[in-house]
Design a protein around this motif. Sequence first.
Motif, PDB file in Angstrom:
ATOM      1  N   VAL A 105      22.146  10.879  -7.017  1.00 36.35           N
ATOM      2  CA  VAL A 105      22.364   9.832  -8.018  1.00 36.35           C
ATOM      3  C   VAL A 105      22.214  10.333  -9.453  1.00 36.35           C
ATOM      4  CG1 VAL A 105      21.565   7.573  -8.837  1.00 36.35           C
ATOM      5  CG2 VAL A 105      21.608   8.068  -6.388  1.00 36.35           C
ATOM      6  N   ILE A 106      21.169  11.084  -9.735  1.00 36.63           N
ATOM      7  CA  ILE A 106      20.830  11.459 -11.117  1.00 36.63           C
ATOM      8  C   ILE A 106      21.475  12.779 -11.542  1.00 36.63           C
ATOM      9  CG2 ILE A 106      18.948  11.825 -12.761  1.00 36.63           C
ATOM     10  CD1 ILE A 106      18.905   9.040 -11.454  1.00 36.63           C
ATOM     11  N   ALA A 107      21.292  13.806 -10.737  1.00 41.50           N
ATOM     12  CA  ALA A 107      21.723  15.166 -11.118  1.00 41.50           C
ATOM     13  C   ALA A 107      23.206  15.276 -11.509  1.00 41.50           C
ATOM     14  CB  ALA A 107      21.379  16.156 -10.009  1.00 41.50           C
ATOM     15  N   PRO A 108      24.122  14.587 -10.841  1.00 45.91           N
ATOM     16  CA  PRO A 108      25.541  14.718 -11.224  1.00 45.91           C
ATOM     17  C   PRO A 108      25.881  14.117 -12.592  1.00 45.91           C
ATOM     18  CG  PRO A 108      25.345  13.857  -8.991  1.00 45.91           C
ATOM     19  CD  PRO A 108      23.978  13.825  -9.591  1.00 45.91           C
ATOM     20  N   ARG A 109      25.030  13.266 -13.114  1.00 40.91           N
ATOM     21  CA  ARG A 109      25.316  12.588 -14.387  1.00 40.91           C
ATOM     22  C   ARG A 109      24.072  12.516 -15.267  1.00 40.91           C
ATOM     23  NH1 ARG A 109      25.454   9.727  -9.881  1.00 40.91           N
ATOM     24  NH2 ARG A 109      27.644   9.679  -9.502  1.00 40.91           N
ATOM     25  N   PRO A 110      23.536  13.658 -15.674  1.00 36.79           N
ATOM     26  CA  PRO A 110      22.271  13.667 -16.418  1.00 36.79           C
ATOM     27  C   PRO A 110      22.339  12.969 -17.778  1.00 36.79           C
ATOM     28  CG  PRO A 110      23.240  15.852 -16.395  1.00 36.79           C
ATOM     29  CD  PRO A 110      24.044  15.008 -15.459  1.00 36.79           C
ATOM     30  N   LYS A 111      23.420  13.147 -18.502  1.00 34.54           N
ATOM     31  CA  LYS A 111      23.524  12.527 -19.827  1.00 34.54           C
ATOM     32  C   LYS A 111      23.576  11.005 -19.710  1.00 34.54           C
ATOM     33  CE  LYS A 111      25.489  13.637 -24.237  1.00 34.54           C
ATOM     34  NZ  LYS A 111      24.609  14.671 -24.709  1.00 34.54           N
ATOM     35  N   THR A 112      24.382  10.505 -18.799  1.00 28.38           N
ATOM     36  CA  THR A 112      24.483   9.068 -18.578  1.00 28.38           C
ATOM     37  C   THR A 112      23.125   8.493 -18.159  1.00 28.38           C
ATOM     38  OG1 THR A 112      26.787   9.247 -17.924  1.00 28.38           O
ATOM     39  CG2 THR A 112      25.622   7.267 -17.212  1.00 28.38           C
ATOM     40  N   MET A 113      22.451   9.181 -17.246  1.00 28.43           N
ATOM     41  CA  MET A 113      21.169   8.679 -16.755  1.00 28.43           C
ATOM     42  C   MET A 113      20.099   8.713 -17.842  1.00 28.43           C
ATOM     43  SD  MET A 113      22.100   7.522 -13.971  1.00 28.43           S
ATOM     44  CE  MET A 113      20.542   6.870 -13.452  1.00 28.43           C
ATOM     45  N   ALA A 114      20.184   9.665 -18.752  1.00 26.43           N
ATOM     46  CA  ALA A 114      19.251   9.695 -19.881  1.00 26.43           C
ATOM     47  C   ALA A 114      19.410   8.427 -20.721  1.00 26.43           C
ATOM     48  CB  ALA A 114      19.483  10.933 -20.736  1.00 26.43           C
ATOM     49  N   TYR A 115      20.649   8.060 -21.000  1.00 24.36           N
ATOM     50  CA  TYR A 115      20.901   6.834 -21.757  1.00 24.36           C
ATOM     51  C   TYR A 115      20.451   5.597 -20.973  1.00 24.36           C
ATOM     52  CZ  TYR A 115      23.428   9.106 -25.535  1.00 24.36           C
ATOM     53  OH  TYR A 115      23.755   9.869 -26.625  1.00 24.36           O
ATOM     54  N   VAL A 116      20.702   5.585 -19.669  1.00 21.96           N
ATOM     55  CA  VAL A 116      20.301   4.448 -18.844  1.00 21.96           C
ATOM     56  C   VAL A 116      18.786   4.255 -18.905  1.00 21.96           C
ATOM     57  CG1 VAL A 116      20.104   3.626 -16.450  1.00 21.96           C
ATOM     58  CG2 VAL A 116      22.291   4.494 -17.297  1.00 21.96           C
ATOM     59  N   VAL A 117      18.030   5.324 -18.717  1.00 22.98           N
ATOM     60  CA  VAL A 117      16.568   5.227 -18.710  1.00 22.98           C
ATOM     61  C   VAL A 117      16.042   4.780 -20.070  1.00 22.98           C
ATOM     62  CG1 VAL A 117      14.430   6.562 -18.563  1.00 22.98           C
ATOM     63  CG2 VAL A 117      16.206   6.865 -16.839  1.00 22.98           C
ATOM     64  N   VAL A 118      16.464   5.447 -21.117  1.00 19.01           N
ATOM     65  CA  VAL A 118      15.940   5.159 -22.456  1.00 19.01           C
ATOM     66  C   VAL A 118      16.296   3.743 -22.898  1.00 19.01           C
ATOM     67  CG1 VAL A 118      16.085   5.813 -24.896  1.00 19.01           C
ATOM     68  CG2 VAL A 118      15.848   7.583 -23.137  1.00 19.01           C
ATOM     69  N   TYR A 119      17.550   3.352 -22.724  1.00 16.20           N
ATOM     70  CA  TYR A 119      17.945   2.032 -23.188  1.00 16.20           C
ATOM     71  C   TYR A 119      17.527   0.911 -22.232  1.00 16.20           C
ATOM     72  CZ  TYR A 119      19.923   4.093 -27.247  1.00 16.20           C
ATOM     73  OH  TYR A 119      20.050   4.775 -28.437  1.00 16.20           O
ATOM     74  N   ALA A 120      17.268   1.234 -20.976  1.00 14.91           N
ATOM     75  CA  ALA A 120      16.690   0.227 -20.075  1.00 14.91           C
ATOM     76  C   ALA A 120      15.291  -0.136 -20.554  1.00 14.91           C
ATOM     77  CB  ALA A 120      16.642   0.755 -18.644  1.00 14.91           C
ATOM     78  N   GLU A 121      14.518   0.856 -20.975  1.00  9.97           N
ATOM     79  CA  GLU A 121      13.173   0.577 -21.477  1.00  9.97           C
ATOM     80  C   GLU A 121      13.222  -0.274 -22.742  1.00  9.97           C
ATOM     81  OE1 GLU A 121      11.014   4.268 -21.750  1.00  9.97           O
ATOM     82  OE2 GLU A 121      10.851   4.432 -19.568  1.00  9.97           O
ATOM     83  N   LEU A 122      14.169  -0.003 -23.618  1.00  7.07           N
ATOM     84  CA  LEU A 122      14.335  -0.816 -24.828  1.00  7.07           C
ATOM     85  C   LEU A 122      14.736  -2.246 -24.465  1.00  7.07           C
ATOM     86  CD1 LEU A 122      14.537  -1.186 -27.911  1.00  7.07           C
ATOM     87  CD2 LEU A 122      16.904  -0.340 -27.740  1.00  7.07           C
ATOM     88  N   ALA A 123      15.721  -2.392 -23.584  1.00  9.43           N
ATOM     89  CA  ALA A 123      16.190  -3.727 -23.190  1.00  9.43           C
ATOM     90  C   ALA A 123      15.083  -4.520 -22.503  1.00  9.43           C
ATOM     91  CB  ALA A 123      17.407  -3.601 -22.269  1.00  9.43           C
ATOM     92  N   LEU A 124      14.309  -3.864 -21.639  1.00  6.05           N
ATOM     93  CA  LEU A 124      13.196  -4.545 -20.981  1.00  6.05           C
ATOM     94  C   LEU A 124      12.184  -5.031 -22.009  1.00  6.05           C
ATOM     95  CD1 LEU A 124      12.688  -2.139 -17.967  1.00  6.05           C
ATOM     96  CD2 LEU A 124      13.482  -4.515 -17.848  1.00  6.05           C
ATOM     97  N   GLY A 125      11.837  -4.170 -22.942  1.00 10.69           N
ATOM     98  CA  GLY A 125      10.863  -4.542 -23.964  1.00 10.69           C
ATOM     99  C   GLY A 125      11.335  -5.720 -24.789  1.00 10.69           C
ATOM    100  N   LEU A 126      12.533  -5.650 -25.306  1.00  9.00           N
ATOM    101  CA  LEU A 126      13.052  -6.736 -26.140  1.00  9.00           C
ATOM    102  C   LEU A 126      13.229  -8.029 -25.348  1.00  9.00           C
ATOM    103  CD1 LEU A 126      15.671  -4.763 -28.284  1.00  9.00           C
ATOM    104  CD2 LEU A 126      13.371  -5.526 -28.964  1.00  9.00           C
ATOM    105  N   GLY A 127      13.742  -7.910 -24.126  1.00  7.02           N
ATOM    106  CA  GLY A 127      13.945  -9.088 -23.294  1.00  7.02           C
ATOM    107  C   GLY A 127      12.646  -9.795 -22.953  1.00  7.02           C
ATOM    108  N   LEU A 128      11.610  -9.025 -22.636  1.00  8.70           N
ATOM    109  CA  LEU A 128      10.331  -9.640 -22.278  1.00  8.70           C
ATOM    110  C   LEU A 128       9.622 -10.223 -23.500  1.00  8.70           C
ATOM    111  CD1 LEU A 128       9.137  -7.089 -19.598  1.00  8.70           C
ATOM    112  CD2 LEU A 128       9.911  -9.442 -19.218  1.00  8.70           C
ATOM    113  N   ILE A 129       9.708  -9.546 -24.616  1.00 10.83           N
ATOM    114  CA  ILE A 129       9.075 -10.062 -25.837  1.00 10.83           C
ATOM    115  C   ILE A 129       9.732 -11.376 -26.261  1.00 10.83           C
ATOM    116  CG2 ILE A 129       8.762  -9.650 -28.308  1.00 10.83           C
ATOM    117  CD1 ILE A 129       8.451  -6.607 -27.508  1.00 10.83           C
ATOM    118  N   ALA A 130      11.054 -11.406 -26.261  1.00 12.31           N
ATOM    119  CA  ALA A 130      11.777 -12.612 -26.662  1.00 12.31           C
ATOM    120  C   ALA A 130      11.822 -13.657 -25.550  1.00 12.31           C
ATOM    121  CB  ALA A 130      13.204 -12.253 -27.077  1.00 12.31           C
TER     122      ALA A 130
END
Length: 150
Positions: free
Chosen positions: A64-89
């Motif tokens: 799942v991860i190794a074939p698309r490292p750049k995409t998964m980096a964005y998924v992880v980082v921006y998932a954490e941002l979206a979770l934070g903003l969504g839960l705060i709001a």
Amino acid sequence: MDTIWLTGAEWLAVLRIGLGLWWLESWRHKDKKGWFERGTGIAWAADVAAKHKWNAVRSGFDTVIAPRPKTMAYVVVYAELALGLGLIAGFLSPIALIGGLLLNLLYLLLMIHDWAEQGQNAMMALISLVALFAMSWQSWSLDNAMGLFL
């Protein structure tokens, strides 16, 4: 339920918002340039997965991860941002709580040997469960203001 200072629903909102702040801090302290340009986050996770004692974790990472490292980096980082903003709001709170729980469980599974990481992920997962099943979006949330998830 008797409580001091706030109602039970408001205390649950405090818990949800606190979890959101925790996710936001997880996003804030990441070296985004390292994650996006040099691939440091996924490379670190690949090293951990390669040494993992469970073959399913190694093969899952490789599939799942190794074939698309750049995409998964964005998924992880921006998932954490979206979770934070969504839960705060308090926006799409049940979805954010389930997503955060799944992300914490993935982190927990990957880092099964690192007890320092386990404490954080276990506590975040526990807070997600409590906030989800206690419907923490009933106070101080956009979900409540918009009549979602009643």
